[in-house]
Design a protein around this motif. Sequence first.
Motif, PDB file in Angstrom:
ATOM      1  N   ARG A 189       0.816  -1.214   0.000  1.00 17.72           N
ATOM      2  CA  ARG A 189       0.000   0.000   0.000  1.00 17.72           C
ATOM      3  C   ARG A 189       0.852   1.268   0.000  1.00 17.72           C
ATOM      4  NH1 ARG A 189      -3.655  -0.189   5.028  1.00 17.72           N
ATOM      5  NH2 ARG A 189      -2.072  -1.611   5.848  1.00 17.72           N
ATOM      6  N   PHE A 190       2.024   1.189   0.612  1.00 16.63           N
ATOM      7  CA  PHE A 190       2.873   2.374   0.780  1.00 16.63           C
ATOM      8  C   PHE A 190       3.659   2.704  -0.492  1.00 16.63           C
ATOM      9  CE2 PHE A 190       6.738   4.536   2.156  1.00 16.63           C
ATOM     10  CZ  PHE A 190       6.247   5.519   3.009  1.00 16.63           C
ATOM     11  N   PHE A 191       4.227   1.681  -1.118  1.00 19.34           N
ATOM     12  CA  PHE A 191       5.030   1.880  -2.320  1.00 19.34           C
ATOM     13  C   PHE A 191       4.182   1.690  -3.574  1.00 19.34           C
ATOM     14  CE2 PHE A 191       8.372   0.160   0.671  1.00 19.34           C
ATOM     15  CZ  PHE A 191       9.023   1.374   0.843  1.00 19.34           C
ATOM     16  N   SER A 192       4.574   2.363  -4.655  1.00 21.74           N
ATOM     17  CA  SER A 192       3.878   2.142  -5.922  1.00 21.74           C
ATOM     18  C   SER A 192       4.157   0.736  -6.438  1.00 21.74           C
ATOM     19  CB  SER A 192       4.309   3.180  -6.959  1.00 21.74           C
ATOM     20  OG  SER A 192       5.686   3.056  -7.260  1.00 21.74           O
ATOM     21  N   ARG A 193       5.359   0.260  -6.145  1.00 25.14           N
ATOM     22  CA  ARG A 193       5.734  -1.119  -6.477  1.00 25.14           C
ATOM     23  C   ARG A 193       6.933  -1.507  -5.627  1.00 25.14           C
ATOM     24  NH1 ARG A 193       8.825  -4.213 -10.303  1.00 25.14           N
ATOM     25  NH2 ARG A 193       9.764  -2.369 -11.251  1.00 25.14           N
ATOM     26  N   ALA A 194       6.978  -2.761  -5.216  1.00 25.35           N
ATOM     27  CA  ALA A 194       8.118  -3.282  -4.461  1.00 25.35           C
ATOM     28  C   ALA A 194       8.497  -4.637  -5.053  1.00 25.35           C
ATOM     29  CB  ALA A 194       7.785  -3.423  -2.983  1.00 25.35           C
ATOM     30  N   PHE A 195       9.785  -4.923  -5.057  1.00 21.22           N
ATOM     31  CA  PHE A 195      10.246  -6.202  -5.599  1.00 21.22           C
ATOM     32  C   PHE A 195      11.445  -6.694  -4.794  1.00 21.22           C
ATOM     33  CE2 PHE A 195      12.534  -2.886  -7.848  1.00 21.22           C
ATOM     34  CZ  PHE A 195      13.836  -3.364  -7.966  1.00 21.22           C
ATOM     35  N   PHE A 196      11.735  -7.989  -4.917  1.00 19.20           N
ATOM     36  CA  PHE A 196      12.853  -8.606  -4.216  1.00 19.20           C
ATOM     37  C   PHE A 196      14.003  -8.846  -5.188  1.00 19.20           C
ATOM     38  CE2 PHE A 196       9.158  -9.832  -1.658  1.00 19.20           C
ATOM     39  CZ  PHE A 196       9.583  -9.404  -0.404  1.00 19.20           C
ATOM     40  N   THR A 197      15.209  -8.500  -4.751  1.00 20.95           N
ATOM     41  CA  THR A 197      16.396  -8.671  -5.595  1.00 20.95           C
ATOM     42  C   THR A 197      17.159  -9.946  -5.259  1.00 20.95           C
ATOM     43  OG1 THR A 197      17.920  -7.526  -4.094  1.00 20.95           O
ATOM     44  CG2 THR A 197      16.660  -6.157  -5.648  1.00 20.95           C
ATOM     45  N   TYR A 198      16.888 -10.544  -4.099  1.00 24.95           N
ATOM     46  CA  TYR A 198      17.572 -11.744  -3.609  1.00 24.95           C
ATOM     47  C   TYR A 198      19.085 -11.540  -3.510  1.00 24.95           C
ATOM     48  CZ  TYR A 198      12.993 -13.684  -3.997  1.00 24.95           C
ATOM     49  OH  TYR A 198      11.642 -13.886  -3.829  1.00 24.95           O
ATOM     50  N   GLY A 199      19.445 -10.460  -2.849  1.00 28.21           N
ATOM     51  CA  GLY A 199      20.842 -10.159  -2.571  1.00 28.21           C
ATOM     52  C   GLY A 199      20.967  -8.704  -2.158  1.00 28.21           C
ATOM     53  N   HIS A 200      21.674  -8.436  -1.061  1.00 25.69           N
ATOM     54  CA  HIS A 200      21.814  -7.051  -0.602  1.00 25.69           C
ATOM     55  C   HIS A 200      22.600  -6.202  -1.600  1.00 25.69           C
ATOM     56  CE1 HIS A 200      19.948  -7.699   3.290  1.00 25.69           C
ATOM     57  NE2 HIS A 200      20.638  -8.815   3.396  1.00 25.69           N
ATOM     58  N   ARG A 201      23.600  -6.792  -2.190  1.00 29.65           N
ATOM     59  CA  ARG A 201      24.353  -6.069  -3.213  1.00 29.65           C
ATOM     60  C   ARG A 201      23.442  -5.689  -4.370  1.00 29.65           C
ATOM     61  NH1 ARG A 201      27.373  -6.936  -7.804  1.00 29.65           N
ATOM     62  NH2 ARG A 201      29.370  -5.831  -7.939  1.00 29.65           N
ATOM     63  N   ASN A 202      22.497  -6.554  -4.682  1.00 26.52           N
ATOM     64  CA  ASN A 202      21.559  -6.276  -5.773  1.00 26.52           C
ATOM     65  C   ASN A 202      20.620  -5.120  -5.434  1.00 26.52           C
ATOM     66  OD1 ASN A 202      22.670  -8.428  -7.184  1.00 26.52           O
ATOM     67  ND2 ASN A 202      21.091  -9.876  -6.522  1.00 26.52           N
ATOM     68  N   VAL A 203      20.289  -4.971  -4.132  1.00 26.46           N
ATOM     69  CA  VAL A 203      19.477  -3.818  -3.719  1.00 26.46           C
ATOM     70  C   VAL A 203      20.229  -2.529  -4.003  1.00 26.46           C
ATOM     71  CG1 VAL A 203      18.478  -2.603  -1.744  1.00 26.46           C
ATOM     72  CG2 VAL A 203      18.180  -5.066  -1.956  1.00 26.46           C
ATOM     73  N   VAL A 204      21.495  -2.491  -3.614  1.00 27.13           N
ATOM     74  CA  VAL A 204      22.309  -1.294  -3.852  1.00 27.13           C
ATOM     75  C   VAL A 204      22.412  -1.012  -5.348  1.00 27.13           C
ATOM     76  CG1 VAL A 204      24.567  -0.222  -3.504  1.00 27.13           C
ATOM     77  CG2 VAL A 204      23.607  -1.695  -1.722  1.00 27.13           C
ATOM     78  N   ARG A 205      22.635  -2.048  -6.129  1.00 28.51           N
ATOM     79  CA  ARG A 205      22.745  -1.864  -7.582  1.00 28.51           C
ATOM     80  C   ARG A 205      21.429  -1.340  -8.164  1.00 28.51           C
ATOM     81  NH1 ARG A 205      26.101  -3.295 -11.415  1.00 28.51           N
ATOM     82  NH2 ARG A 205      27.320  -4.666 -10.076  1.00 28.51           N
ATOM     83  N   ALA A 206      20.299  -1.850  -7.685  1.00 29.75           N
ATOM     84  CA  ALA A 206      18.995  -1.416  -8.199  1.00 29.75           C
ATOM     85  C   ALA A 206      18.786   0.074  -7.953  1.00 29.75           C
ATOM     86  CB  ALA A 206      17.875  -2.228  -7.563  1.00 29.75           C
ATOM     87  N   VAL A 207      19.169   0.541  -6.771  1.00 33.16           N
ATOM     88  CA  VAL A 207      19.004   1.966  -6.457  1.00 33.16           C
ATOM     89  C   VAL A 207      20.029   2.799  -7.216  1.00 33.16           C
ATOM     90  CG1 VAL A 207      19.050   3.684  -4.601  1.00 33.16           C
ATOM     91  CG2 VAL A 207      18.008   1.438  -4.198  1.00 33.16           C
ATOM     92  N   ASP A 208      21.253   2.307  -7.302  1.00 30.45           N
ATOM     93  CA  ASP A 208      22.314   3.036  -8.002  1.00 30.45           C
ATOM     94  C   ASP A 208      21.982   3.252  -9.477  1.00 30.45           C
ATOM     95  OD1 ASP A 208      25.187   4.034  -8.214  1.00 30.45           O
ATOM     96  OD2 ASP A 208      25.246   2.335  -9.603  1.00 30.45           O
ATOM     97  N   THR A 209      21.367   2.258 -10.096  1.00 28.44           N
ATOM     98  CA  THR A 209      21.061   2.354 -11.527  1.00 28.44           C
ATOM     99  C   THR A 209      19.710   2.999 -11.818  1.00 28.44           C
ATOM    100  OG1 THR A 209      20.096   0.129 -11.523  1.00 28.44           O
ATOM    101  CG2 THR A 209      22.449   0.303 -12.035  1.00 28.44           C
ATOM    102  N   GLY A 210      18.909   3.252 -10.767  1.00 32.84           N
ATOM    103  CA  GLY A 210      17.604   3.856 -10.972  1.00 32.84           C
ATOM    104  C   GLY A 210      16.500   2.859 -11.219  1.00 32.84           C
ATOM    105  N   LEU A 211      16.810   1.564 -11.153  1.00 32.95           N
ATOM    106  CA  LEU A 211      15.767   0.553 -11.292  1.00 32.95           C
ATOM    107  C   LEU A 211      14.770   0.668 -10.145  1.00 32.95           C
ATOM    108  CD1 LEU A 211      14.782  -1.962 -12.880  1.00 32.95           C
ATOM    109  CD2 LEU A 211      16.225  -3.351 -11.382  1.00 32.95           C
TER     110      LEU A 211
END
Length: 289
Positions: free
Chosen positions: A165-187
């Motif tokens: 309800r809070f986010f327009s969309r949320a997804f799982f990256t299955y890796g903390h490094r992948n979370v950082v990469r997702a934010v860094d790249t604008g995904l």
Amino acid sequence: MKPTLARRAFLRGCAACAGALAPDLGFAEADELRFGLTPVFLTSDLELLSRLKIYLERATGRRVKMITRRTYQEITSMLISRELDAAWICGYPFVANAEQLALVAVPIWRGRPLYQSYLIAGKGRNARSLNELKGDIHAFSDPDSNSGYLVTAAEMAALGTSPDRFFSRAFFTYGHRNVVRAVDTGLAASGSVDGYIYEVLKETEPDLVAGTEVVRKSTWLGFPPIACPASLDRAPVTMALRDALAGMPDDPDGRAVLAMLRLDGFREEPATLYAPIAELMRSLGVSRG
């Protein structure tokens, strides 16, 4: 088998995400240690994994089989079913399966067995609270991750809302490094990540972290532990692993691995260290095993 060939064989196996076979050092099959790793660990560093494996084999006197899986659930299920002798898991699945698991050792980072969950966002966002991330596309690490999901979800529950309800969309990256990469790249516009891994990445991969910034840090929580099946708590294989982990600061090879991990060492801690995580679970109505 020569050490260089053994290392190459290990790296090939690890890259295939199927673990690695130890070199033939004369170990009996019964002397095997099956050690599981989840994305809480910096599994992208193959040299680190190789050196950890070599140290554990020498320190325990056992053939070590390193087993990696994509999700926390897979490794936790293998641990409970005794397909693994021990695994480096997260505090959330440890608490959720408290009746079936036992602590082997807890990492010590910057002098304490504690870490934090970070909320991160794109560089220049200048957000300072969760409320400022409303409507974002948000990256979580894993549904069974404390720092990469539970902490943020519990904070939302306290606000009377939930991720869907809070986010327009949320997804799982299955890796903390992948979370950082997702934010860094604008995904993703924001993400929930393990603060220890974020801090290590700042040292080892500064370019990856450069496009992100920390929005908030959680309270201090029990560091992701190494656990074993409860039935193996006092088994010889577990005692050998405990001794090996505790002895790392006193061994040149052990110190080299700790330096790569940015850890001070490992030590035994009471399960009550994870009581705050149990409180977070209760706030979401999640039961313990």
